[in-house]
Design an enzyme around this catalytic site. Structure first.
Site, mmCIF file in Angstrom:
data_model
loop_
_atom_site.group_PDB
_atom_site.id
_atom_site.type_symbol
_atom_site.label_atom_id
_atom_site.label_comp_id
_atom_site.label_asym_id
_atom_site.label_seq_id
_atom_site.Cartn_x
_atom_site.Cartn_y
_atom_site.Cartn_z
ATOM 1 N N LEU A 127 0.825 -1.210 0.000
ATOM 2 C CA LEU A 127 0.000 0.000 0.000
ATOM 3 C C LEU A 127 0.857 1.258 0.000
ATOM 4 C CD1 LEU A 127 -2.719 -1.031 2.632
ATOM 5 C CD2 LEU A 127 -2.974 -0.963 0.148
ATOM 6 N N GLY A 128 2.031 1.167 0.593
ATOM 7 C CA GLY A 128 2.895 2.335 0.654
ATOM 8 C C GLY A 128 4.097 2.038 1.525
ATOM 9 N N GLY B 234 7.477 4.194 3.901
ATOM 10 C CA GLY B 234 7.986 5.446 4.429
ATOM 11 C C GLY B 234 9.180 5.192 5.311
ATOM 12 N N GLY B 235 9.496 6.203 6.139
ATOM 13 C CA GLY B 235 10.666 6.095 6.984
ATOM 14 C C GLY B 235 10.579 5.001 8.022
ATOM 15 N N PHE B 236 9.357 4.556 8.364
ATOM 16 C CA PHE B 236 9.201 3.569 9.425
ATOM 17 C C PHE B 236 8.993 2.164 8.880
ATOM 18 C CE2 PHE B 236 7.312 7.507 11.335
ATOM 19 C CZ PHE B 236 8.409 7.791 12.119
ATOM 20 N N GLY B 237 8.818 1.990 7.596
ATOM 21 C CA GLY B 237 8.620 0.655 7.059
ATOM 22 C C GLY B 237 7.608 0.641 5.933
ATOM 23 N N VAL C 225 3.859 -0.836 4.272
ATOM 24 C CA VAL C 225 2.501 -1.196 4.676
ATOM 25 C C VAL C 225 1.882 -2.052 3.573
ATOM 26 C CG1 VAL C 225 0.239 -0.359 5.397
ATOM 27 C CG2 VAL C 225 2.292 0.956 5.959
ATOM 28 N N ASP D 273 2.711 13.378 15.174
ATOM 29 C CA ASP D 273 2.958 13.282 13.723
ATOM 30 C C ASP D 273 1.672 13.560 12.946
ATOM 31 O OD1 ASP D 273 4.637 13.016 11.590
ATOM 32 O OD2 ASP D 273 4.559 10.833 11.501
#
Length: 665
Positions: free
Chosen positions: A356-357, A359-362, A364, A477
């Site tokens: 799905l997407g 980012g900086g944290f992992g 999804v 955030d």
């Protein structure tokens, strides 16, 4: 005369002692039969016992029934209160059918006001009912059925189930025949007509009005978790006295139903059966010619060895693949922990097609849980540090308790090696930023009314986090990419990976600077403390982002409009605040609402924390319960990020944008 009087008193005394003995015996009726050889049982129909003590309820009979009852009535009511007494029973049974698909209907443990059932039919009626009295409250009958036929007229769940019946054959609760393995908390399926002896426990607790039914093979100790458990007061069903026993019926000549042992007790735990003393079952199934064994055994043995090697290799490899990290302290979080295997299956092995997407944290992934079929979003987070993991997961569990219509539900987590996986409720329309900034990929533009409803929903969620939850939750955030849209395009705040929790009335502790560049309150770099005002600042930037259709920082813009807050403030200072509105909206918005959102965005993003409103005030402004206060005319830098602050944060942008969850703690 004196002698006659003495005789009379002796007679009365003996009568009273005998009566007391009988009453006591009835109240605490108990018996244990390890086999039925020489046991006084009330049998009828095709029921009979063998020389070795096996009780046969049905054996190769067509459309017949058999009953086997304890011959003496038992009192199930408390004589002083009239309520039902507790009882416990266990018995070992075996059911066999030459046909793999049917063998029914089966055997039923019965508590009934009589040992006789005039007009009862065999087959699907278990030898207890007929079409005229089925389901009548006047039956006063309680039963636990072991049914191997699915009867649609009785709403049977399948052709291999255990059910609790009250006055009829439509079970008030039923489950597939199985037992729950204690260590793994998994259902292990059983076949009632396998011919293998099994043990069933039926226990009623009158103090809690709870009826439990537990099933297992005789090779397995009694499971701790019952197969069936329901709250029921049987006082309304029973009369006094009652009879206990078994009823069985058949539909074909291919079935055999056996009872090997039985134990029962009123007001206490039934004595355990001595399994070694139970009678042996007769040989079951077709005989195999010895030649088959002579010829086939070597081939079968070689095949089994090769197959065993393959299976062991496969199991070891699979266990390594799905190995998880599980420590003792995590057991208290059981309901929130997912199995890695289930998440692996749900996401098709974390297939790139389900991404799905990222980012900086992992990353999804979209997934569908294998058992419940629920759609979820699974976030894989790298977290190699073990320090503080217990406290971190405790916070995850606390966040999992959040219940608000504008917050994405965190369903649970999973730990595996260096990975932490977070499982969220799936949002079919993705994140808000895709609608605002990637219009070419979306089907339609969000209308102003839809945007305004999203704004109000997010404000309500933040008020809940700051004031109404059991702890103060600071999200840290807030941004458009963390606002998810459900199927009705309602805004739902998600991604609590950086959230901080502390008690109401406590002061937040200093922590690492984390968040997203452009939404960070200026004071966070000085104090390091995350309190609700930093969320209010980010919410103010979010308001301007939604209204203007622009990102908080646009390096390619003119000097005046690099920072969105400064750009909006300049427009307001010139008296032309509506010029900054998202051009995709055209003139399709309410001017009063738009001005409210833009001015409130400036007020919330004030550089001084004390000048910002609380989220309770923000909600009241958005609902127009109170008017928005006037802003000072000469405060050109108080509402915005200063150039000095902008320069400093540019140097920190990469570390902030790529902050890890461990750093966010």
């Amino acid at each position: 005369m004196k002698r006659q009087t003495m005789f009379f008193f002796k007679y009365v005394l003996l009568f009273l002692l005998h009566s007391r003995y009988v009453v006591s015996r009835q109240k605490d009726a108990a018996f244990t039969y390890n086999g039925f050889q020489g046991v006084d049982m009330s049998l009828d129909g095709v029921a009979h016992t063998t020389d070795n003590g096996l009780l046969i309820l049905a054996n190769s009979t067509l459309q017949q029934m058999g009953h086997a009852f304890y011959p003496h009535p038992i009192h199930f009511r408390n004589s002083s209160t009239g309520t039902a007494l507790s009882f416990s029973t266990c018995f070992v049974f075996a059911m066999f059918s030459e046909l793999a698909t049917t063998g029914g209907p089966g055997v039923m443990f019965v508590i009934a006001p009589s040992r006789e059932f005039p007009g009862a039919l065999p087959s699907n009626y278990f030898g207890l009912f007929n079409i005229t009295n089925l389901g009548l409250s006047s039956n006063h009958l309680i039963g636990v059925e072991l049914d191997s036929i699915q009867n649609p007229e009785f709403n049977d769940i399948n052709s291999n189930h255990v059910g609790i019946d009250i006055n009829g054959l439509k079970s008030v609760q039923a489950a597939p025949a199985s037992y729950i393995r204690d260590q793994e908390n998994q259902h292990v399926n059983l076949s009632l007509i396998s011919g293998q002896p099994m043990q069933l426990w039926v226990e009623y607790d009158s103090t809690r009005n709870q009826l439990n039914v537990t099933l297992s093979p005789i090779t397995i100790p009694k499971p701790k978790i019952p197969l069936l458990s329901m709250n029921i007061d049987i006082s309304d069903t029973i009369v006094d006295p009652m009879f206990v026993g078994f009823s069985s019926s058949t539909v074909s000549i291919t079935v055999s139903h056996y009872l090997l042992g039985w134990s029962f007790k009123i007001n206490g735990q039934a004595k355990e059966l001595s399994l070694s003393q139970l009678p042996n079952l007769p040989p079951i199934g077709p005989k195999t010619e010895p030649k088959v064994f002579k010829i086939g055994c070597p081939v079968i043995a070689a095949s089994l060895v090769l197959m065993s090697i393959f299976i062991i290799h496969y199991i070891v490899k699979r266990k390594r693949m799905f190995a998880e990290v599980l420590e003792d302290w995590e057991l208290e979080y059981g309901p929130y922990r997912f199995k890695y295997k289930d998440l692996y299956i749900a996401t098709q092995g974390f297939n790139h097609k389900e991404l799905l997407g990222s980012g900086g944290f992992g990353k999804v992934y979209k997934g569908i849980l294998p058992i419940s079929k629920q759609e979820v979003a699974v976030k894989k987070v790298s977290n190699d540090s073990r320090q503080g993991m217990k406290e971190f997961i405790a916070e995850i569990i606390s966040i999992g308790k959040l219940q608000h219509r504008n917050i994405v539900t965190l369903l649970g987590y999973c730990r595996r090696k260096g990975e932490l996986l977070l499982v969220y409720e799936f949002m079919p329309n993705g994140s808000l930023d895709k609608f605002l900034f990637h219009q070419s990929t979306m089907e339609k533009t969000l209308s102003w009314n839809q945007r305004f409803q999203i704004i109000k929903g997010l404000a309500s969620a933040l008020l809940y986090l700051h004031e109404k939850f059991e702890q103060v939750v600071v999200h840290r955030d807030i941004k458009s990419s963390n606002v998810m849209l459900d199927k009705e395009l309602n805004g739902r705040l998600g991604d609590f990976g950086l959230a901080r929790l502390y008690g109401h009335g406590d002061n937040p502790k200093a922590t690492n600077v984390v968040g997203t560049f452009g939404y960070l309150a200026p004071e966070i770099f000085k104090t390091g403390k995350a309190d609700p005002s930093v969320d209010v600042f980010a919410f103010g930037v979010f308001l301007l982002e939604v209204a203007c259709g622009r990102r908080p920082i646009e390096p390619q813009a003119s000097d005046e409009c690099i920072v969105l807050v400064e750009c909006v403030f300049s427009s307001w200072n010139r008296g032309e605040i509506l010029e900054i509105v998202d051009p995709k909206l055209g003139m399709n918005y309410e001017v009063e609402e738009m001005e409210l959102v833009l001015k409130l965005g400036l007020l919330c993003s004030h550089s001084t924390p004390s000048a910002r409103p609380s989220m309770r005030q923000v909600v009241r402004y958005l609902e127009r319960e109170v008017p928005l206060p006037e802003m000072p005319a000469s405060c050109s830098r108080r509402f915005s990020l200063s150039s000095e602050f902008f320069g400093n944060t540019m140097n920190l942008s990469s570390s902030i944008a790529d902050s890890q969850l461990s750093g966010g703690r």
